[in-house]
Write a protein that holds these residues in place. Structure first.
Motif, PDB file in Angstrom:
ATOM      1  N   MET A  55       3.834  20.290  -6.967  1.00  0.00           N
ATOM      2  CA  MET A  55       4.574  19.779  -5.803  1.00  0.00           C
ATOM      3  C   MET A  55       3.808  18.668  -5.086  1.00  0.00           C
ATOM      4  O   MET A  55       4.385  17.924  -4.317  1.00  0.00           O
ATOM      5  N   SER A  56       2.522  18.569  -5.312  1.00  0.00           N
ATOM      6  CA  SER A  56       1.691  17.596  -4.613  1.00  0.00           C
ATOM      7  C   SER A  56       1.409  16.345  -5.431  1.00  0.00           C
ATOM      8  O   SER A  56       0.658  15.477  -4.990  1.00  0.00           O
ATOM      9  N   ALA A  57       1.989  16.223  -6.604  1.00  0.00           N
ATOM     10  CA  ALA A  57       1.678  15.099  -7.490  1.00  0.00           C
ATOM     11  C   ALA A  57       1.964  13.748  -6.836  1.00  0.00           C
ATOM     12  O   ALA A  57       1.167  12.819  -6.954  1.00  0.00           O
ATOM     13  N   ALA A  58       3.083  13.627  -6.136  1.00  0.00           N
ATOM     14  CA  ALA A  58       3.422  12.342  -5.496  1.00  0.00           C
ATOM     15  C   ALA A  58       2.421  12.015  -4.394  1.00  0.00           C
ATOM     16  O   ALA A  58       1.969  10.864  -4.280  1.00  0.00           O
ATOM     17  N   ASN A  59       2.058  12.998  -3.607  1.00  0.00           N
ATOM     18  CA  ASN A  59       1.083  12.788  -2.542  1.00  0.00           C
ATOM     19  C   ASN A  59      -0.276  12.391  -3.119  1.00  0.00           C
ATOM     20  O   ASN A  59      -0.925  11.459  -2.635  1.00  0.00           O
ATOM     21  N   ILE A  60      -0.712  13.079  -4.155  1.00  0.00           N
ATOM     22  CA  ILE A  60      -1.990  12.768  -4.804  1.00  0.00           C
ATOM     23  C   ILE A  60      -1.958  11.350  -5.357  1.00  0.00           C
ATOM     24  O   ILE A  60      -2.906  10.578  -5.184  1.00  0.00           O
ATOM     25  N   ALA A  61      -0.864  10.983  -6.020  1.00  0.00           N
ATOM     26  CA  ALA A  61      -0.740   9.644  -6.597  1.00  0.00           C
ATOM     27  C   ALA A  61      -0.784   8.570  -5.508  1.00  0.00           C
ATOM     28  O   ALA A  61      -1.464   7.547  -5.659  1.00  0.00           O
ATOM     29  N   GLU A  73     -12.513  -5.208  -4.055  1.00  0.00           N
ATOM     30  CA  GLU A  73     -12.307  -5.749  -5.402  1.00  0.00           C
ATOM     31  C   GLU A  73     -10.910  -5.497  -5.957  1.00  0.00           C
ATOM     32  O   GLU A  73     -10.547  -6.029  -6.996  1.00  0.00           O
ATOM     33  N   ILE A  74     -10.111  -4.660  -5.288  1.00  0.00           N
ATOM     34  CA  ILE A  74      -8.780  -4.298  -5.790  1.00  0.00           C
ATOM     35  C   ILE A  74      -7.710  -4.653  -4.757  1.00  0.00           C
ATOM     36  O   ILE A  74      -7.716  -4.139  -3.652  1.00  0.00           O
ATOM     37  N   ASP A  75      -6.793  -5.542  -5.156  1.00  0.00           N
ATOM     38  CA  ASP A  75      -5.655  -5.883  -4.306  1.00  0.00           C
ATOM     39  C   ASP A  75      -4.452  -4.994  -4.596  1.00  0.00           C
ATOM     40  O   ASP A  75      -3.673  -4.671  -3.705  1.00  0.00           O
ATOM     41  N   LYS A  76      -4.296  -4.612  -5.879  1.00  0.00           N
ATOM     42  CA  LYS A  76      -3.115  -3.839  -6.280  1.00  0.00           C
ATOM     43  C   LYS A  76      -3.524  -2.796  -7.312  1.00  0.00           C
ATOM     44  O   LYS A  76      -4.120  -3.119  -8.335  1.00  0.00           O
ATOM     45  N   ALA A  77      -3.223  -1.530  -7.012  1.00  0.00           N
ATOM     46  CA  ALA A  77      -3.478  -0.445  -7.957  1.00  0.00           C
ATOM     47  C   ALA A  77      -2.146   0.108  -8.430  1.00  0.00           C
ATOM     48  O   ALA A  77      -1.265   0.402  -7.621  1.00  0.00           O
ATOM     49  N   GLU A  78      -1.995   0.211  -9.726  1.00  0.00           N
ATOM     50  CA  GLU A  78      -0.808   0.830 -10.318  1.00  0.00           C
ATOM     51  C   GLU A  78      -1.195   2.242 -10.732  1.00  0.00           C
ATOM     52  O   GLU A  78      -2.193   2.447 -11.422  1.00  0.00           O
ATOM     53  N   ILE A  79      -0.404   3.200 -10.306  1.00  0.00           N
ATOM     54  CA  ILE A  79      -0.656   4.592 -10.648  1.00  0.00           C
ATOM     55  C   ILE A  79       0.334   5.019 -11.727  1.00  0.00           C
ATOM     56  O   ILE A  79       1.544   4.823 -11.586  1.00  0.00           O
ATOM     57  N   VAL A  80      -0.189   5.605 -12.794  1.00  0.00           N
ATOM     58  CA  VAL A  80       0.638   6.106 -13.883  1.00  0.00           C
ATOM     59  C   VAL A  80       0.456   7.622 -13.931  1.00  0.00           C
ATOM     60  O   VAL A  80      -0.641   8.102 -14.216  1.00  0.00           O
ATOM     61  N   ALA A  87       7.487  12.543 -13.581  1.00  0.00           N
ATOM     62  CA  ALA A  87       6.514  11.455 -13.669  1.00  0.00           C
ATOM     63  C   ALA A  87       7.140  10.084 -13.416  1.00  0.00           C
ATOM     64  O   ALA A  87       6.590   9.287 -12.636  1.00  0.00           O
ATOM     65  N   ASP A  88       8.279   9.808 -14.028  1.00  0.00           N
ATOM     66  CA  ASP A  88       8.903   8.495 -13.875  1.00  0.00           C
ATOM     67  C   ASP A  88       9.303   8.237 -12.412  1.00  0.00           C
ATOM     68  O   ASP A  88       9.055   7.151 -11.877  1.00  0.00           O
ATOM     69  N   ALA A  89       9.900   9.213 -11.786  1.00  0.00           N
ATOM     70  CA  ALA A  89      10.323   9.064 -10.385  1.00  0.00           C
ATOM     71  C   ALA A  89       9.118   8.884  -9.467  1.00  0.00           C
ATOM     72  O   ALA A  89       9.145   8.057  -8.541  1.00  0.00           O
ATOM     73  N   ILE A  90       8.067   9.628  -9.722  1.00  0.00           N
ATOM     74  CA  ILE A  90       6.861   9.516  -8.897  1.00  0.00           C
ATOM     75  C   ILE A  90       6.242   8.132  -9.078  1.00  0.00           C
ATOM     76  O   ILE A  90       5.882   7.471  -8.085  1.00  0.00           O
ATOM     77  N   CYS A  91       6.146   7.667 -10.316  1.00  0.00           N
ATOM     78  CA  CYS A  91       5.575   6.341 -10.581  1.00  0.00           C
ATOM     79  C   CYS A  91       6.401   5.259  -9.877  1.00  0.00           C
ATOM     80  O   CYS A  91       5.825   4.342  -9.267  1.00  0.00           O
ATOM     81  N   ASP A  92       7.719   5.359  -9.960  1.00  0.00           N
ATOM     82  CA  ASP A  92       8.576   4.372  -9.304  1.00  0.00           C
ATOM     83  C   ASP A  92       8.350   4.360  -7.803  1.00  0.00           C
ATOM     84  O   ASP A  92       8.242   3.301  -7.188  1.00  0.00           O
ATOM     85  N   MET A  93       8.266   5.532  -7.194  1.00  0.00           N
ATOM     86  CA  MET A  93       8.094   5.636  -5.754  1.00  0.00           C
ATOM     87  C   MET A  93       6.713   5.126  -5.315  1.00  0.00           C
ATOM     88  O   MET A  93       6.614   4.358  -4.353  1.00  0.00           O
ATOM     89  N   VAL A  94       5.687   5.534  -5.996  1.00  0.00           N
ATOM     90  CA  VAL A  94       4.312   5.197  -5.595  1.00  0.00           C
ATOM     91  C   VAL A  94       3.996   3.719  -5.814  1.00  0.00           C
ATOM     92  O   VAL A  94       3.245   3.137  -5.046  1.00  0.00           O
ATOM     93  N   ASN A  95       4.577   3.120  -6.829  1.00  0.00           N
ATOM     94  CA  ASN A  95       4.232   1.743  -7.180  1.00  0.00           C
ATOM     95  C   ASN A  95       5.166   0.689  -6.614  1.00  0.00           C
ATOM     96  O   ASN A  95       5.129  -0.457  -7.036  1.00  0.00           O
ATOM     97  N   LYS A  96       5.989   1.039  -5.645  1.00  0.00           N
ATOM     98  CA  LYS A  96       6.901   0.069  -5.038  1.00  0.00           C
ATOM     99  C   LYS A  96       6.134  -1.010  -4.333  1.00  0.00           C
ATOM    100  O   LYS A  96       5.118  -0.823  -3.752  1.00  0.00           O
TER     101      LYS A  96
END
Length: 96
Positions: A55-61, A73-80, A87-96
């Motif tokens: 249940m915490s995967a989105a928050n952790i990501a 050194e990092i402007d943009k981090a992509e979380i996979v 997983a797909d929904a979480i990635c879409d939400m976190v990487n907006k």
């Protein structure tokens, strides 16, 4: 420098704790591969929750992304997120 930057990112992620365990996501082994592109100041970070229904995967990501992007050194981090039933929904939400 890339190896040093990967280590610096892991260190930044070590302050993100799994809310259920109270242990760093790095220490728990949830953080997988980290790829950096120093020229573009980007990072790709793989998160593998221990439970496919965590249940915490989105928050952790999201916390992982925020902490990585706090580094100069990092402007943009992509979380996979891998191995989670949403997983797909979480990635879409976190990487907006």
């Amino acid at each position: 420098m890339s190896e040093e930057l990967v280590a610096k990112i892991r260190e930044a992620l070590s302050s993100v704790a799994d809310p259920h365990m109270g242990i760093s996501i790095v220490e728990m082994g949830i953080v997988g591969d980290i790829e950096v592109n120093e020229a573009e100041k980007t990072a790709k970070i793989v998160i593998k929750p221990t439970n496919p229904g965590c249940m915490s995967a989105a928050n952790i990501a999201m916390q992982a992304r925020i902490n990585a992007e706090k580094l100069d050194e990092i402007d943009k981090a992509e979380i996979v997120v891998e191995g989670h039933m949403m997983a797909d929904a979480i990635c879409d939400m976190v990487n907006k």
